[in-house]
Write a protein that holds these residues in place. Structure first.
Motif, PDB file in Angstrom:
ATOM      1  N   ALA A  36      89.202 -65.098 -19.144  1.00 52.31           N
ATOM      2  CA  ALA A  36      89.221 -63.880 -19.861  1.00 52.31           C
ATOM      3  C   ALA A  36      89.990 -62.903 -19.544  1.00 52.31           C
ATOM      4  N   VAL A  37      91.292 -62.640 -20.096  1.00 51.52           N
ATOM      5  CA  VAL A  37      92.439 -62.001 -19.433  1.00 51.52           C
ATOM      6  C   VAL A  37      92.392 -60.221 -19.967  1.00 51.52           C
ATOM      7  N   GLY A  38      92.197 -59.256 -18.981  1.00 49.76           N
ATOM      8  CA  GLY A  38      92.507 -58.184 -19.436  1.00 49.76           C
ATOM      9  C   GLY A  38      93.861 -57.658 -19.676  1.00 49.76           C
ATOM     10  N   THR A  39      93.998 -56.702 -20.451  1.00 49.64           N
ATOM     11  CA  THR A  39      95.372 -55.912 -20.772  1.00 49.64           C
ATOM     12  C   THR A  39      95.520 -54.539 -20.436  1.00 49.64           C
ATOM     13  N   THR A  40      94.084 -53.882 -20.446  1.00 55.30           N
ATOM     14  CA  THR A  40      94.134 -52.491 -20.034  1.00 55.30           C
ATOM     15  C   THR A  40      92.723 -52.271 -19.091  1.00 55.30           C
ATOM     16  N   SER A  44      89.840 -54.892 -19.192  1.00 57.07           N
ATOM     17  CA  SER A  44      89.572 -55.783 -17.975  1.00 57.07           C
ATOM     18  C   SER A  44      88.130 -55.529 -17.325  1.00 57.07           C
ATOM     19  N   ARG A  45      87.493 -54.401 -17.752  1.00 62.06           N
ATOM     20  CA  ARG A  45      86.096 -53.961 -17.637  1.00 62.06           C
ATOM     21  C   ARG A  45      85.148 -55.263 -18.477  1.00 62.06           C
ATOM     22  N   LYS A  46      85.682 -55.137 -19.696  1.00 57.98           N
ATOM     23  CA  LYS A  46      84.890 -55.867 -20.630  1.00 57.98           C
ATOM     24  C   LYS A  46      84.973 -57.351 -20.499  1.00 57.98           C
ATOM     25  N   CYS A  47      86.187 -57.979 -19.815  1.00 62.15           N
ATOM     26  CA  CYS A  47      86.252 -59.523 -19.082  1.00 62.15           C
ATOM     27  C   CYS A  47      85.225 -59.582 -18.285  1.00 62.15           C
ATOM     28  N   ILE A  48      85.220 -58.661 -17.336  1.00 58.62           N
ATOM     29  CA  ILE A  48      84.140 -58.756 -16.282  1.00 58.62           C
ATOM     30  C   ILE A  48      82.958 -59.014 -16.841  1.00 58.62           C
ATOM     31  N   GLU A  49      82.534 -58.087 -17.796  1.00 60.80           N
ATOM     32  CA  GLU A  49      81.088 -58.065 -18.478  1.00 60.80           C
ATOM     33  C   GLU A  49      80.910 -59.341 -19.316  1.00 60.80           C
ATOM     34  N   ALA A  59      87.408 -63.690 -15.063  1.00 60.78           N
ATOM     35  CA  ALA A  59      88.072 -62.727 -15.507  1.00 60.78           C
ATOM     36  C   ALA A  59      89.107 -62.693 -14.671  1.00 60.78           C
ATOM     37  N   ALA A  60      90.415 -61.938 -15.359  1.00 58.57           N
ATOM     38  CA  ALA A  60      91.374 -61.548 -14.857  1.00 58.57           C
ATOM     39  C   ALA A  60      91.536 -60.059 -15.354  1.00 58.57           C
TER      40      ALA A  60
END
Length: 258
Positions: A36-40, A44-49, A59-60
């Motif tokens: 799951a790759v973050g863009t903001t 990014s927080r949500k990818c970790i969740e 996550a990234a």
């Protein structure tokens, strides 16, 4: 066949009501792992969740170039902090984009350098976004290679030619193909995919974007559909889909250390 989706935006709101089912469909299709790759910062927080909730997801974290102009003063420091969280296995997506003009190009270059340096400090791969800026991307990658030797990262949703891909491989990078490789007009991209050394090849969805044939235009993209991309590339490389799936999954597991 075992599959590994190396780039998915399953944090996005399009999946909020269906995420459990999307993850289950991916599992049923053979997708063992999803990045799951973050863009903001928020993404990014949500990818970790999401990664914390689903055992198949990692996550990234990063700031995609088109969103950098919207960053707050503390956003980069927060990315640096998030990069040390459990289940974070990559930095990005980062990179450069001349198609959109939402972020001044000099600012994009600054943040691309920051992401690559952070990845180097943490010994994590970085994920490269590029659009209409191949020469600029290569200039930045060559400079980073001169600073620290072989690079560890992914050319995400690759759209360059075989010569560019070969140089990226020489710098140490992996080449990842998304659904556009399946499109009728994409024979040059399939030809390029056939040239990538087996140990440097990856596949992805970039979902909910870039749905592959035969589901293009019919529904949002999701990790299960990486199987269509795998099959297309397998045909281009004259190998079985099972072999392609095994090889790209092994490559991704080694790169992300999962």
């Amino acid at each position: 066949m075992p599959l590994f989706d190396t780039h998915a935006h399953i944090d996005q709101e399009e999946f909020d009501d269906t995420r459990d089912a999307v993850i289950e469909r991916a599992r049923a299709a053979g997708v063992e792992t999803i990045i799951a790759v973050g863009t903001t910062v928020a993404a990014s927080r949500k990818c970790i969740e999401v990664a914390a909730k689903y055992g198949s997801v990692y996550a990234a974290v990063g700031l995609q170039p088109n969103y950098i102009a919207e960053c707050g003063l503390d956003d980069w420091a927060e990315i640096e902090r998030l990069a040390t969280e459990p289940r974070v296995v990559a930095i990005g997506e980062t990179g450069l984009d001349r198609y959109w003009d939402s972020t001044p190009f000099e600012m994009q270059q600054d943040y691309f350098d920051r992401h690559m340096a952070l990845a180097g400090r943490l010994d994590l791969p970085f994920i490269v976004h590029m659009r209409d800026c191949d020469a600029d991307i290569m200039q930045a990658l060559r400079a980073e290679h001169r600073r620290r030797g072989l690079l560890r990262g992914i050319m995400h949703s690759f759209t360059g030619d075989a010569a560019m891909a070969a140089e990226c491989v020489g710098l140490g990078l992996h080449i990842s193909f998304a659904g556009m490789v399946t499109y009728k007009k994409s024979q040059p991209l399939r030809d390029c995919a056939a040239t990538i050394p087996a140990e440097r090849l990856l596949i992805e969805t970039d979902c909910p974007y870039l749905s592959p044939e035969p589901v293009r235009g019919k529904r949002p993209n999701e990790p299960a559909y990486v199987a269509h991309t795998a099959t297309c590339i397998a045909i281009a490389r004259s190998v079985s889909p099972q072999e392609l799936g095994r090889q790209t999954t092994a490559n991704a597991r080694e790169l992300f250390r999962v």
